[in-house]
Design an enzyme around this catalytic site. Structure first.
Site, mmCIF file in Angstrom:
data_model
loop_
_atom_site.group_PDB
_atom_site.id
_atom_site.type_symbol
_atom_site.label_atom_id
_atom_site.label_comp_id
_atom_site.label_asym_id
_atom_site.label_seq_id
_atom_site.Cartn_x
_atom_site.Cartn_y
_atom_site.Cartn_z
ATOM 1 N N ARG A 76 40.532 37.332 40.666
ATOM 2 C CA ARG A 76 41.968 37.506 40.371
ATOM 3 C C ARG A 76 42.142 37.388 38.850
ATOM 4 O O ARG A 76 41.499 36.541 38.224
ATOM 5 C CB ARG A 76 42.836 36.454 41.093
ATOM 6 N N ASP A 100 50.888 30.302 35.945
ATOM 7 C CA ASP A 100 49.502 30.771 36.081
ATOM 8 C C ASP A 100 48.822 30.916 34.736
ATOM 9 O O ASP A 100 47.593 30.875 34.636
ATOM 10 C CB ASP A 100 49.460 32.108 36.832
#
Ligand code: MRU
Length: 354
Positions: free
Chosen positions: A102, A246
């Site tokens: 990711r 994030d």
């Protein structure tokens, strides 16, 4: 009413753990199955860990980093068994696979760099030292979350309700959570009267995961659809919007679950305060501002269906960015384990990390 817990102090609202090292395997609570089923997966090689990160068995920036650290241990075990004299090149191939799982959560790359740093000085079997480092990544994350919980809760003037987005709790970290850790601490201290959670389309991390975690830990939660946030703010009673991140860029812009940016705009419009809670492992000084943060785009199917069933009209397409970027100017406080940065800016973040 409990006082605000000291850093590291046990909390009564903290029972969930989702990432464990047990019997020489990485054990993950499969987050795709919650809340219907609590199914644990035992992963014994790095390929399986990379797939688990990609497929959202484990998700949330710090939890992804911790899983990747243990993935690097599994990779070293396999590589050393196959080629004791030349394990590093096999190992690097697996690290590349983990890194590709990711793109947005910088904790993934941060954790792999930490593991590389330890591997550099090793001779002989690398597994014991790498496992000790992965254990430290997990333990430090847990400690950071308790510290952030105390620091963030101290910013909240009681009584008020709070709104959160996505899942930033024990499921998304080594335990306790970032934004949800602050909410746990603030709830325990009696500062928070009500917790609202966005359902968080398309993966429903709020409805499935945050609600499951909070209910289980005895913290009442009310779900709202994302489109209700403005009306909720206008109705009054909300004090803070509290979210995780994030990746935080050097100037304080940050990426978080898609739908965070509109919440920040709405909060500013309604005069509410906006808190970002993230450990320093989520800060990426190599990225100057939000424009440089890679944003993951996921499959259109996630938007076109719900619960595994197609709901969109046949023929419709979809744009499915998993994250958005919120400018630093909309943030009132960035809470890290090293301290609180009010109205974050390049200079203030540099001072924090100096
Ligand atoms: O796609 P996800 O579920 O991994 O996204 C998670 C988030 O956006 C969280 O808010 C973020 O990782 C912070 S978790 C402490």
């Amino acid at each position: 009413m409990d006082p605000i817990p000291a850093p590291g102090a046990p909390s009564t609202h903290d029972t969930v753990r989702a990432v464990l090292w047990q019997d020489e395997a990485l054990r993950l609570l499969d987050q795709r199955r919650l809340p219907e089923e609590e199914r644990w997966l035992d992963l014994r090689d790095a390929k399986a860990v990379a797939a688990a990160i990609r497929d959202m068995v484990v998700r949330g920036a710090p939890a992804i980093g911790i899983a990747a650290a243990y993935g690097a241990v599994l990779a070293a075990r396999e590589a050393y068994a196959e080629a004791p004299g030349g394990w590093r090149s096999l190992w690097e191939a697996d690290l590349a696979r983990l890194a590709a799982a990711r793109p947005t959560a910088v904790n993934l790359f941060w954790a792999l760099e930490r593991m590389r740093g330890v591997a550099e000085g090793l001779s002989g079997d690398p597994v014991p030292a790498l496992l000790a480092e992965a254990d430290r990544v997990l333990a430090e994350d847990l400690a950071a979350n308790h510290r952030m919980g105390a620091l963030g809760a101290a910013l909240i003037d009681p009584p008020c309700a709070v709104l959160t987005h996505c899942n930033t709790g024990s499921l998304a970290t080594g335990g306790y959570g970032t934004a949800l850790g602050v909410i746990r601490s603030a709830w325990g201290a009696g500062c928070v009267t009500r917790v609202y959670a966005d359902e968080t389309r398309p993966w429903l991390q709020g409805a499935r995961l945050t609600a499951w975690e909070l209910v289980r830990d005895g913290i009442p939660v009310d779900l709202v659809v994302e489109g209700a946030a403005g009306s909720l703010m206008r109705a009054g009673g909300l004090g803070w919007v509290i979210v995780g991140a994030d990746r935080v860029a050097a100037n304080g812009d940050f990426a978080n679950k898609i739908g965070t940016y509109p919440l920040a705009v709405l909060a500013r419009h309604h005069g509410l305060r906006f808190m970002v809670v993230a450990p320093t492992s989520t800060i990426d000084l190599a990225v100057a501002d939000g424009a440089g943060i890679p944003i993951e785009t996921r499959a259109a199917d996630e938007v076109l269906g719900c619960g595994g069933r197609r709901v969109a009209a046949p023929g419709a397409g979809a744009w499915n960015p998993a994250f958005d970027v919120t400018p630093a100017g909309l943030v009132d406080a960035l809470v890290t384990e090293r301290g609180v940065v009010r109205e974050p800016s390049r200079e203030r973040l540099a001072a924090l990390l100096a």
